[in-house]
Design an enzyme around this catalytic site. Structure first.
Site, PDB file in Angstrom:
ATOM      1  N   HIS A  25     -25.682  12.479  19.674  1.00 19.82           N
ATOM      2  CA  HIS A  25     -25.281  11.458  20.633  1.00 19.82           C
ATOM      3  C   HIS A  25     -25.382  10.093  19.958  1.00 19.82           C
ATOM      4  O   HIS A  25     -26.138   9.916  18.992  1.00 19.82           O
ATOM      5  CB  HIS A  25     -26.203  11.472  21.862  1.00 19.82           C
ATOM      6  N   CYS A  62     -20.812   9.385  19.836  1.00 19.01           N
ATOM      7  CA  CYS A  62     -20.177   8.312  20.603  1.00 19.01           C
ATOM      8  C   CYS A  62     -20.582   6.966  20.007  1.00 19.01           C
ATOM      9  O   CYS A  62     -21.654   6.826  19.421  1.00 19.01           O
ATOM     10  CB  CYS A  62     -20.599   8.362  22.067  1.00 19.01           C
TER      11      CYS A  62
END
Length: 335
Positions: A166, A208
């Protein structure tokens, strides 16, 4: 010629004795594009500003002295168009695969193990010595990075590091905390890891970089169109020869299929497998971007705002030569 590191303290800078030089560099001082850093003559500078400038110059001199004592062997001729990929080994490849996190707000990354295993196989086919590290805390990531950076890479072509995790707004998540990528890659700058000086240092980041969405735009066919001085010593920046390939552009989501893996890693694996020894790395990554941009679209009909969204990877390159993963002799391939 080998790549063993030697150290030397420069007592003076000389442009003679066979060292390449530029007459403009000798006769004119270079300045930097920063307010208050460059001045000519002695007038117009206040005492405080002058003292600050002197302190800054002294600090810069200390840094320059520290950096300038490091010397590394040239892995390739000065003006070679391509990197030397004919060392005994291709080099290390480290994959940091994050599926589960200690941070409650971060969901498990279903599909990442497919990415990790297939990427491991793809890098192995390119003759890398691959190691996979699963769900590491930051201290463990740094431990693996420090170990890799401290090794002797004299007989290696390059190094590759992949991070699957992430991320948001300039940060990547370890299992326990977030960190910035420069916490990792600075270990491989040339003054810290001199046996990788002048060699490619490749980073592939699946994460991301924000929470913005890219809805894309439809392109329709226009029916009216038709289809259809090499041996001399020289200095390089310590940040040269890095390449950062990101799954998405800053500020945007990076998509992952819970069964097949992330769009970017799927595309990277396919290009490495099909064209890894055919195209140079920047051409290959261009086609990775093409695959992601053209072949993928989100499928989240239950959440209309997230449905039918697009993604585009991006590359930051400080490479100074063309990089091709040429074939290795069978006797030199990693075990």
């Amino acid at each position: 010629m080998t790549d063993e590191c030697i150290t030397r303290t420069f007592s003076a800078l000389s442009y003679g004795n066979g060292r390449a030089s530029n007459s403009n560099n000798i006769n004119a001082a270079d300045s930097i594009d920063a307010q208050g850093e460059a001045s000519s003559g002695s007038g117009g500078v206040g005492g405080a500003a002058s003292a600050a400038a002197s302190a800054s110059a002294a600090a810069a001199a200390i840094v320059a002295t520290t950096v300038n004592k490091y010397v590394a062997r040239m892995p390739v001729d000065r003006y070679a168009r391509e990197y030397n990929m004919n060392h005994k080994h291709r080099g290390l490849a480290l994959i940091f695969n994050h599926e589960f996190f200690d941070i409650p707000s971060l969901k498990a990354r279903a599909g990442t193990n497919v990415d990790s295993e297939e990427l491991r196989k793809a890098l192995k086919r390119l003759d890398f010595e691959v190691s996979v590290h699963k769900d590491c805390k930051l201290r463990d990531i740094l431990k693996h990075i420090e170990k890799a950076a401290s090794q002797d890479h004299s007989d290696n072509d390059c190094i590759a590091i992949a991070i699957l995790s992430h991320g948001e707004h300039g940060y990547i998540y370890a299992k326990d905390v977030q960190y910035k990528l420069d916490n990792i890659w600075h270990y491989f700058t040339s003054h810290i890891c001199p046996t990788l000086a002048g060699k490619p240092k490749l980073f592939f980041i699946q994460a991301c970089q924000g929470d913005r969405l890219d809805s894309g735009i439809m392109l329709e066919k226009n029916v009216t169109e038709t289809d259809g001085e090499s041996s001399m010593s020289y200095k390089i920046p310590i940040h040269a020869d890095f390449l950062f390939s990101y799954s998405t552009i800053p500020g945007y989501y990076s998509w992952r299929n819970t069964t097949n893996g992330s769009w970017y890693i799927q595309s990277l694996i396919q290009e490495l497998n099909e064209n890894g020894k055919k195209y140079n790395i920047l051409t290959l990554l261009t086609f990775v971007s093409q695959r992601v941009a053209v072949d993928f679209e989100s499928n989240v009909p239950s959440t209309p705002m997230m449905d039918r969204q697009k993604q585009i990877p991006c590359v930051t390159s400080m490479l100074t030569r063309i990089l091709r993963f040429t074939d290795k002799p069978l006797s030199s391939k990693a075990g």
